[in-house]
Design a protein around this motif. Structure first.
Motif, short mmCIF file in Angstrom:
data_model
loop_
_atom_site.label_atom_id
_atom_site.label_comp_id
_atom_site.label_asym_id
_atom_site.label_seq_id
_atom_site.Cartn_x
_atom_site.Cartn_y
_atom_site.Cartn_z
N ASN A 252 13.42 27.39 3.63
CA ASN A 252 12.51 28.53 3.64
C ASN A 252 12.12 28.82 2.19
O ASN A 252 12.99 29.08 1.35
N LEU A 253 10.83 28.75 1.91
CA LEU A 253 10.37 28.90 0.54
C LEU A 253 10.23 30.36 0.13
O LEU A 253 10.03 31.25 0.97
N GLU B 240 8.09 28.23 -8.25
CA GLU B 240 9.09 27.70 -7.32
C GLU B 240 9.12 26.17 -7.33
O GLU B 240 10.13 25.57 -6.96
N GLU B 241 8.04 25.55 -7.78
CA GLU B 241 7.98 24.09 -7.79
C GLU B 241 8.69 23.47 -8.99
O GLU B 241 8.84 22.24 -9.08
N VAL C 273 14.58 24.83 -9.89
CA VAL C 273 14.77 25.57 -8.63
C VAL C 273 15.42 24.64 -7.62
O VAL C 273 14.91 23.56 -7.33
N ARG C 274 16.54 25.08 -7.05
CA ARG C 274 17.29 24.26 -6.11
C ARG C 274 17.43 24.99 -4.77
O ARG C 274 17.84 26.15 -4.74
N ARG D 116 9.95 30.85 -14.54
CA ARG D 116 9.40 30.06 -15.63
C ARG D 116 10.50 29.15 -16.19
O ARG D 116 11.65 29.24 -15.77
N GLU D 117 10.17 28.30 -17.10
CA GLU D 117 11.11 27.29 -17.61
C GLU D 117 12.41 27.90 -18.13
O GLU D 117 13.49 27.37 -17.89
#
Length: 325
Positions: free
Chosen positions: A133-134, A140-141, A145-146, A224-225
């Motif tokens: 579920n996003l 998020e890409e 992000v795990r 963000r990064e």
């Protein structure tokens, strides 16, 4: 293949294996098709995962599940279900994904990445661990992000943000913190959710003493990064961050169910249609078994209470055959 099988089973998880055993006991020919390894969802569970249930409630095929723990862990479960598959000599094809199911009159054609099968009946016993579920937020890409978690060692001395309030989130937060991560939790609700009774006090104490920071009634709004944005009741804040562990749950492959013609409820839960006595869908001869029966309500069906689906389905098939004699 040219042979027409009595039952084609999709999914080699515990319930798919139980369906294969029930078919075998009834003298029905079968094949179990699995897109990954044996009990693929269990294999992808966290390394140190412990089941909520005792071993006897995870047993299938009347084969005892020996465990040295009161509640078995992931490695014990993998060992047990491998032994079940071997002991019962089940007909299983691994790493073969089903791509479509088509009606052939009184039979069904099942297309996979490796071939085509023909069967009188189809049982769909797939889980919901493959589609997360996003969050549907910016960033998020990013690789940081795990949606899956395996081993806490990887996150040593990292700033880890855990999203969620249930079992998975609690395990990730505690395990990564104990391995040296700086852990923050973001929880939409005012309190923790479904957390194992032996884990919940531990996490509550870590939050109370400040070892793990938790933002309740809050949500992650951007990634963000090197940082994240969180909306809290006191306003928006920005935190330094290395990894986001989005333990937001998973969902069945609804697109596949729609593609083959299984009806889904129009609401958010998207319950697939089936007869609870026979487990048959709106497609005659196509049955559901296991956790997929719950749609988005993934806290309804488990190994413990869906093992019976195998016998329900096979008994239905046998009764129909007997009525034709």
């Amino acid at each position: 293949m040219t042979e027409t099988l009595d039952i084609i089973i999709i999914g080699a998880g515990p319930i798919g294996l139980a369906c294969g055993i029930a078919a075998q006991n009834a003298g029905l020919s079968h094949v179990i098709l699995e897109k990954g390894c044996l009990v693929n969802s269990l294999y992808n569970y966290p390394l140190n995962m412990t089941f909520f249930s005792t071993a006897d409630r995870l047993e299938i095929g009347n084969l005892p599940f020996p465990s040295i723990h009161a509640k078995p862990n992931r490695s014990e479960a993998l060992e047990y279900y491998r032994r079940v598959a071997d002991a019962k000599k089940l007909n299983i094809n691994l790493f073969e994904e089903v791509t479509n199911i088509t009606s052939l009159g009184e039979q069904y054609g099942v297309q996979t990445t490796k071939g085509t099968y023909r069967g009188h009946h189809v049982i769909i016993a797939v889980g919901f661990y493959d589609i997360p579920n996003l969050l549907n937020i910016p960033g998020e890409e990013l690789p940081k992000v795990r949606h899956y978690y395996f081993d806490p060692h990887y996150y040593y001395r990292q700033k880890v943000l855990v999203v969620g309030a249930n079992n998975s989130s609690a395990d990730v937060a505690l395990e990564t913190w104990r391995k040296g991560a700086e852990v923050t939790m973001v929880i939409r609700e005012a309190e923790l959710g479904r957390v194992k009774y032996w884990t919940k006090p531990d996490l509550e104490n870590r939050i109370a003493e400040g070892s793990i920071k938790a933002y309740f009634n809050s949500k992650l709004t951007a990634i963000r990064e090197t940082e994240v944005d969180i909306l809290t009741p006191e306003g928006a804040i920005t935190l330094e961050n290395d990894y986001v562990m989005a333990m937001t749950g998973y969902q069945p492959n609804f697109d596949f169910l729609r593609k083959i013609g299984v009806h889904l409820s129009p609401d958010f839960k998207r319950y697939p249609f089936y007869n609870p006595e026979t487990m048959e869908t709106n497609l005659k001869g196509v049955f559901l078994a296991g956790v997929i029966c719950g749609g988005m309500d993934t806290h309804v069906w488990f190994i413990e209470n869906s093992r019976v689906h195998a016998d329900q389905i096979v008994n239905t098939i046998l009764a129909r055959r007997a009525a034709l004699v």
